[in-house]
Motif scaffolding. Structure first.
Motif, PDB file in Angstrom:
ATOM      1  N   SER A 352     -61.686   3.511  32.017  1.00 29.28           N
ATOM      2  CA  SER A 352     -63.149   2.912  32.593  1.00 29.28           C
ATOM      3  C   SER A 352     -64.151   2.736  31.372  1.00 29.28           C
ATOM      4  CB  SER A 352     -63.611   4.269  33.448  1.00 29.28           C
ATOM      5  OG  SER A 352     -64.097   5.263  32.553  1.00 29.28           O
ATOM      6  N   SER A 364     -64.104  -0.877  36.902  1.00 31.27           N
ATOM      7  CA  SER A 364     -63.984   0.102  35.740  1.00 31.27           C
ATOM      8  C   SER A 364     -63.291   1.137  36.093  1.00 31.27           C
ATOM      9  CB  SER A 364     -65.378   0.364  35.264  1.00 31.27           C
ATOM     10  OG  SER A 364     -66.083  -0.646  34.770  1.00 31.27           O
ATOM     11  N   GLU A 365     -63.238   1.816  37.355  1.00 33.14           N
ATOM     12  CA  GLU A 365     -62.784   2.976  37.696  1.00 33.14           C
ATOM     13  C   GLU A 365     -61.300   2.902  38.014  1.00 33.14           C
ATOM     14  OE1 GLU A 365     -64.366   5.429  36.741  1.00 33.14           O
ATOM     15  OE2 GLU A 365     -66.244   4.234  36.426  1.00 33.14           O
ATOM     16  N   GLY A 368     -59.287   2.695  34.990  1.00 34.15           N
ATOM     17  CA  GLY A 368     -58.804   4.117  34.475  1.00 34.15           C
ATOM     18  C   GLY A 368     -57.723   4.898  35.484  1.00 34.15           C
ATOM     19  N   GLN A 529     -65.424  11.844  37.247  1.00 31.88           N
ATOM     20  CA  GLN A 529     -63.969  11.851  37.366  1.00 31.88           C
ATOM     21  C   GLN A 529     -63.388  13.244  38.288  1.00 31.88           C
ATOM     22  OE1 GLN A 529     -65.461  11.413  34.428  1.00 31.88           O
ATOM     23  NE2 GLN A 529     -65.028   9.202  34.627  1.00 31.88           N
ATOM     24  N   GLN A 576     -63.671   0.977  45.466  1.00 35.20           N
ATOM     25  CA  GLN A 576     -64.263   0.714  44.106  1.00 35.20           C
ATOM     26  C   GLN A 576     -65.250  -0.331  43.821  1.00 35.20           C
ATOM     27  OE1 GLN A 576     -63.613   3.316  41.783  1.00 35.20           O
ATOM     28  NE2 GLN A 576     -62.406   4.192  43.350  1.00 35.20           N
TER      29      GLN A 576
END
Length: 582
Positions: A352, A364-365, A368, A529, A576
């Motif tokens: 991220s 971004s997430e 990850g 997270q 997201q």
């Protein structure tokens, strides 16, 4: 096609849950038909749009407008997560605008633009003919609170009060607060809020009243007293703190947090009322039942499609297992549970923060999550290499389920089965959205329809997640499949669900055990997270049981890998935030 009565019954139950649950959700969202919920578009200065729901109580007209409330969700959520607040505000007589923040839901990207969506949304609400423009309150959860404060700063004459839920002034670039700004501020900050260090800069959540930052906003140099009104509502300096005994995401489903939030707005605005009890939970129960029905639908869908003449070539007899339940098996099972958790925080944080936001990697997430998935692929491949050393086995061994039978035709049929099942679920959700204006959801985990932009992003992330699910199929149905789990589908489902989810459950128990004992997570910087991990706990059991069913039904890994890749990529991408300015 040959479908027995058992599968017909499962289809009937699934559809009953989907449509019965959605009808219940609609009843709760409209408070029994007393509130009209409308989809609206808010224009932004650059010509983009912010998507929203407008909740209009019965009896509100242009000649008899009502007080208004702008309700704004937090990061990687959507307007649906504000339902508990929006429903109760509407029951109290407010016209409520609940928006998707920019880059979230169906609002144009990028995320964080336009003051997190707060200023243009307040301008829209203040100019709406059904709203008393001199009688508007702002409410925001988490990052939505920053949007509310930004709206208050940009339009200081367009609001009367603000309710910050799990949020703060002066965070991440939001305007600083003091004893007069924002006007009539209510702070609902939970006793176990994971973001205490970010929001009010306190060492632990329970010590937030001692925060110098909070005290400066309340105009005191002593610990803020919970439940005490500081200042005066009439001159706009009122301040109020409530600390319900729940967590940051728990505020969405806390009757106390919802009541304290709504009560503050009712007290600081005029022309509203304080209804008895709460009804929002009926909507949440309905969407949860619909979600359960949607998952259940996948099984008879796979069964029916795999028995359809042209697609039957994707199936074969369930192969014999390779593994035995010995010491090596237990080591492999423990590694299956622990390795994903060990990789979780490093991959999520690195993905991220370090993976650049581009048109190919715009979330971004999700970056990850994809990095975490690919790291798991590497580890699984390495461990399989060690396990196979000197064994003479090959991944083409039919017992792994990776054989291709008739070649590309078998893989194509497997994809068709998976796409048909997921497509059927998508159609069900489309009907539910069109008829009831609800989705499939439980708490912060939701399954939403994709916009055209989501579909484009879906296609870019799909290959990486497909690679992960192929590796996962080989692990679950190759290395971990024993004679017992070959003979018993329920036992196989339970074993695989435990293997995939157990590590994340332990992670959350540790993190929240420390939070409840000390007032802070074991690793506070991982708060985001850690909250996302709740969605893993919701999604991974579904992945496990769907994968296991597909393998037992088709005798191969391809259908399960395709189905989970399509389903999980859809769920992730639609939920997201989009950070790239398309």
């Amino acid at each position: 096609m040959n479908i027995n009565r058992k599968h017909v019954a499962v289809v009937a139950v699934a559809l009953l849950l989907v449509f019965g649950g959605s009808a219940l959700a609609y009843w709760g969202q409209t408070t029994g038909g007393d509130v009209d919920v409308q989809q609206v578009d808010v224009e932004t200065a650059d010509g983009g749009t912010i998507d929203g729901y407008l909740y209009v109580p019965d009896g509100v007209t242009a000649d008899d407008p009502a007080p208004g409330v702008l309700a704004i969700h937090g990061y990687i959520n959507s307007k649906e997560t504000q339902s508990s607040f929006a429903i109760e505000y509407a029951r109290a007589g407010h016209v409520v605008l609940a928006i998707d923040q920019p880059g979230h839901g169906y609002s144009d990207p990028p995320a964080h633009a336009h003051g997190w969506g707060g200023p243009p949304a307040l301008e829209y609400l203040a100019n709406h003919e059904l709203v008393d423009e001199e009688n508007i309150g702002l409410e925001g959860h988490s990052m939505g609170g920053w949007a509310a404060v930004s709206a208050a700063a940009e339009h200081p004459d367009s609001y009367e009060s603000v309710a910050l839920v799990g949020s703060a002034t002066g965070t991440a670039g939001a305007p600083e607060g003091d004893e007069t700004f924002p006007r009539n501020l209510g702070v609902v900050f939970t006793e176990y809020d994971e973001f205490h260090w970010l929001m009010w800069e306190s060492e632990t959540a329970p010590t937030t009243p001692e925060s110098e930052k909070l005290q400066s906003v309340f105009g005191t140099d002593e610990a803020v007293e919970e439940g005490q009104v500081y200042g005066a509502i009439d001159d706009g300096t009122a301040r109020y703190l409530s600390m319900p005994a729940t967590t940051h995401p728990g505020a969405h489903h806390s009757p106390t947090a919802v009541a304290e939030t709504v009560d503050w707005t009712v007290e600081t605005l005029e022309g509203n009322e304080d209804p008895d009890g709460q009804l929002w939970y009926w909507k949440e129960l309905g969407t949860a039942l619909a979600l359960l029905g949607g998952v259940l639908f996948l099984f008879p869908a796979v069964e029916a499609l795999s028995r359809t003449g042209p697609l039957e070539g994707a199936t074969r007899t369930l192969p014999e297992p390779i593994a035995e339940r010995n010491r090596g098996w237990y080591v492999a099972a423990v590694l299956t549970a622990l390795v994903p958790v060990v990789l979780y925080y490093p991959a999520m944080l690195l993905g991220s923060e370090a993976v650049p936001v581009t048109a190919v990697t715009p979330q971004s997430e999700t970056n990850g999550i994809v990095l975490w998935a690919l790291a798991n692929v590497v580890v699984i491949a390495a461990l399989f290499g060690l396990w196979h050393r000197g064994s003479g086995r090959s991944l083409t061994d039919e017992r792994y389920g990776l054989d291709v039978g008739e070649g590309l035709g078998t893989i194509g049929r497997s994809l068709a089965i998976a796409a048909g099942a997921v497509g059927g679920l998508y159609v069900l959700l489309w009907v539910v959205d069109a008829v009831f204006m609800t989705d499939f959801r439980v708490w912060v985990f939701g399954v939403k329809l994709m916009s055209d932009l989501h579909v484009r992003i879906f296609l870019t992330y799909l290959p990486a997640l497909f690679a992960f699910f192929v590796a996962l199929e080989v692990l679950l149905h190759g290395r971990l499949r024993t004679a017992e789990t070959t003979d018993s589908l329920p036992w196989a489902m339970a074993t695989n669900a435990l293997a995939l989810t157990g590590g994340f459950v332990v992670l959350l128990v540790i993190q929240y055990g420390v939070l409840f004992a000390t007032g802070a997570l074991a690793v506070p910087i991982t708060a985001l997270q850690t909250i996302i991990a709740f969605q893993f706990v919701a999604l991974l059991p579904v992945v496990a049981v769907v994968s296991t069913y597909c393998f037992h039904r088709t005798g191969r890994s391809w259908t399960g890998a395709f189905l989970n890749a399509l389903l999980v990529t859809w769920v992730i991408v639609a939920s997201q935030a989009i950070h790239y300015p398309f």
